[in-house]
Enzyme design. Structure first.
Site, short mmCIF file in Angstrom:
data_model
loop_
_atom_site.label_atom_id
_atom_site.label_comp_id
_atom_site.label_asym_id
_atom_site.label_seq_id
_atom_site.Cartn_x
_atom_site.Cartn_y
_atom_site.Cartn_z
CB ILE A 14 -0.96 0.01 1.21
CG1 ILE A 14 -1.75 -1.30 1.25
CG2 ILE A 14 -1.91 1.19 1.14
CD1 ILE A 14 -2.64 -1.48 2.47
CE1 TYR A 143 -2.39 -4.55 11.39
CE2 TYR A 143 -4.54 -5.48 10.84
CZ TYR A 143 -3.53 -4.57 10.60
OH TYR A 143 -3.65 -3.68 9.57
#
Ligand code: UDP
Length: 332
Positions: A14, A143
């Site tokens: 990304i 996460y």
């Protein structure tokens, strides 16, 4: 003089596309990446590349000595839900500590603009679909928790140091630009894995569970094109003079694992065999974003609103780059 933007993780999937879009928009870009997951070849040639690790505070200090950073986009991170359930300290430790290292140097050096890659994994038990910014935060894994901790730290730095931030909670980043696409080792994400089957690199895909409370029993996700994500980062950056913001980012439509396999089969023209396996730990049944707030407040609109367009761009990139960035033995 254009602003200089530091992009951590700018060699990653990304981040590299955000760098591409920032350069096209006229910014100067410095990339900091340790190449543990990213690829040197993914870094736009007009960006300045610094190989370094956010665990190394001295490396961050040196970067700030050498470059007049005005704003930061922070992509460098461990990003796998499943891995975080197995190795929580990589997330609750490294992701948080590395982010704090970066933020502490940034604040000390006078940087007042920061964009955080956050995640849909903050919403493990959504009360409504699509999920908007008022939804209760229930991280689904270490996460998600690591990103939420960073969001909280940012909100305190806004109040105490005047740091303006945008937290962008992406749903499932997917697709490719002409030059940059998804090349992870090991690959764990659904769309590239399915396309590897279409390319003959794998025999079949395993569907992680078909007994979820969804229309076809497989998990539903909201896939968003990485160029649309990158554009949201630039809009958010340009809005920070008005104050900090937090947005959910997706296309507002959910697709099941089976629908993704079907779409990839149509786009590639290949049959994609699959088998059903057990559920993967940490996977919520359905995650679909409401992006109404960023659309209303920043005028963001996706250029790739359909799953088919997104999968098509990924397929085109994998066809043009059958070995990905071609550096597997050297940096992975
Ligand atoms: N998935 C799957 N088989 C795979 C990889 C992923 O069934 O080999 C499913 C996964 O359980 C999830 C969806 O595909 O429901 C998207 O997973 P991915 O890892 O791409 O993204 P995540 O949702 O974890 O961010």
């Amino acid at each position: 003089m254009p602003d200089t933007i530091l992009v951590t993780g700018g060699a990653g999937y990304i981040g590299s596309v955000a760098v591409e879009r920032l350069i096209e928009a006229g910014y100067d870009v410095v990339v900091l990446d340790n190449l543990s997951m990213g690829h040197r070849a993914a870094v736009h040639p007009a960006a300045t590349f610094v190989e370094g690790d956010l665990a190394d505070r001295q490396a961050i200090e040196s970067l700030f000595d050498a470059h007049p950073v005005q704003a930061i986009m922070h992509f460098a991170s461990k990003t796998l839900v499943g891995e975080s359930m197995q190795q929580p300290f990589l997330y609750l430790g490294d992701n948080v500590v590395n982010g704090v290292n970066l933020l502490s140097v940034a604040v000390q050096r006078g940087v007042r603009k920061f964009i955080l890659s956050s995640t849909a994994n903050l919403f493990d038990q959504p009360s409504r679909i699509p999920i908007d910014e008022n939804e209760a935060i229930v991280p689904g894994s270490p996460y998600g928790e690591s990103k939420y901790i960073l969001e909280r730290i940012l909100s305190w730095l806004d109040r105490t140091c005047g740091l303006r931030y945008a937290a962008l909670r992406y749903f499932n980043a997917a697709g490719a630009t002409e030059q940059r696409g998804e090349d992870h080792d090991p690959e764990t994400h659904l769309i590239p894995l399915v396309l590897q089957v279409a390319q003959g690199k794998r025999d079949k895909i395993t569907v992680f569970g078909d007994d979820y409370p969804t229309p076809d029993g497989t998990c539903v996700r909201d896939y968003i094109h990485i160029a649309d994500l990158a554009d949201a980062h630039i809009l958010a950056l340009q809005s920070l003079d008005k104050g900090s913001c937090t947005f959910n980012l997706g296309n507002g439509a959910g697709f099941s694992v089976r629908q993704v396999i079907q779409t990839a089969s149509e786009v590639s023209g290949c049959e994609i065999p699959f088998q059903v396996g057990p559920r993967r730990a940490g996977d919520p049944p359905e995650l679909v974003a409401s992006s109404d707030a960023i659309t209303r407040q920043l005028g963001w609109q996706p250029n790739y609103p359909t799953l088919r367009q997104i999968v098509q761009t990924a397929w085109d990139w994998h066809q043009a780059h059958p070995e990905g960035y071609g550096d597997r033995s050297s940096d992975c």
